[in-house]
Scaffold this motif. Structure first.
Motif, PDB file in Angstrom:
ATOM      1  N   ASP A   1      -3.007 -68.917  56.204  1.00 36.77           N
ATOM      2  CA  ASP A   1      -2.151 -67.870  55.657  1.00 36.77           C
ATOM      3  C   ASP A   1      -2.098 -66.713  56.648  1.00 36.77           C
ATOM      4  OD1 ASP A   1      -2.072 -69.501  53.448  1.00 36.77           O
ATOM      5  OD2 ASP A   1      -3.472 -68.295  52.271  1.00 36.77           O
TER       6      ASP A   1
ATOM      7  N   LYS B   1      -0.138 -62.533  57.538  1.00 38.04           N
ATOM      8  CA  LYS B   1       0.486 -61.333  57.008  1.00 38.04           C
ATOM      9  C   LYS B   1       1.359 -60.706  58.089  1.00 38.04           C
ATOM     10  CE  LYS B   1      -1.273 -57.902  54.074  1.00 38.04           C
ATOM     11  NZ  LYS B   1      -2.346 -56.967  53.711  1.00 38.04           N
TER      12      LYS B   1
ATOM     13  N   ASN C   1       2.946 -61.000  52.717  1.00 42.87           N
ATOM     14  CA  ASN C   1       2.000 -62.097  52.848  1.00 42.87           C
ATOM     15  C   ASN C   1       2.750 -63.416  52.882  1.00 42.87           C
ATOM     16  OD1 ASN C   1      -0.586 -60.775  52.776  1.00 42.87           O
ATOM     17  ND2 ASN C   1      -0.073 -60.223  50.674  1.00 42.87           N
ATOM     18  N   TYR C   2       2.322 -64.318  53.763  1.00 45.87           N
ATOM     19  CA  TYR C   2       2.928 -65.630  53.896  1.00 45.87           C
ATOM     20  C   TYR C   2       1.869 -66.698  53.699  1.00 45.87           C
ATOM     21  CZ  TYR C   2       7.077 -63.420  55.782  1.00 45.87           C
ATOM     22  OH  TYR C   2       8.203 -62.664  55.929  1.00 45.87           O
TER      23      TYR C   2
END
Length: 94
Positions: free
Chosen positions: A77, A79, A59-60
């Motif tokens: 966000d 992934k 995850n980022y």
């Protein structure tokens, strides 16, 4: 949410991803943040007709975007999924 195109966003074609594909038979995809590993595996197998051995996800957090004023926003966000295929299977990306 059961459609593969709802889970897989894009293929990540970076230098590191290309080396992983050539040497270790791993492919990197950008996926929806709410997708889990079993959904990603099923989507890859359905889209590319290949056998998936393993799925690793990361995850980022989205980066801050500053304007010239004090207020700022964020990018969304996302992934990343690294998919390992069975020996002998390949995905033609280009």
């Amino acid at each position: 949410m059961n459609e593969p195109y709802d889970i897989i966003d894009t293929v990540r074609l970076t230098e590191k991803a290309t080396l992983l594909a050539e040497k270790e038979n791993k492919y990197v995809f950008r996926v929806k943040p709410h997708a889990n590993k079993t959904q990603i595996k099923a989507a890859i197998e359905k889209l590319f007709k290949k056998t998936v051995i393993a799925v690793n996800t990361m995850n980022y957090a989205g980066k801050k975007k500053r304007e010239r004023t004090a207020s700022f926003g964020r990018k969304s966000d996302w992934k990343k999924a690294v998919v390992t295929l069975k020996a002998g299977d390949k995905i033609e990306l280009a």
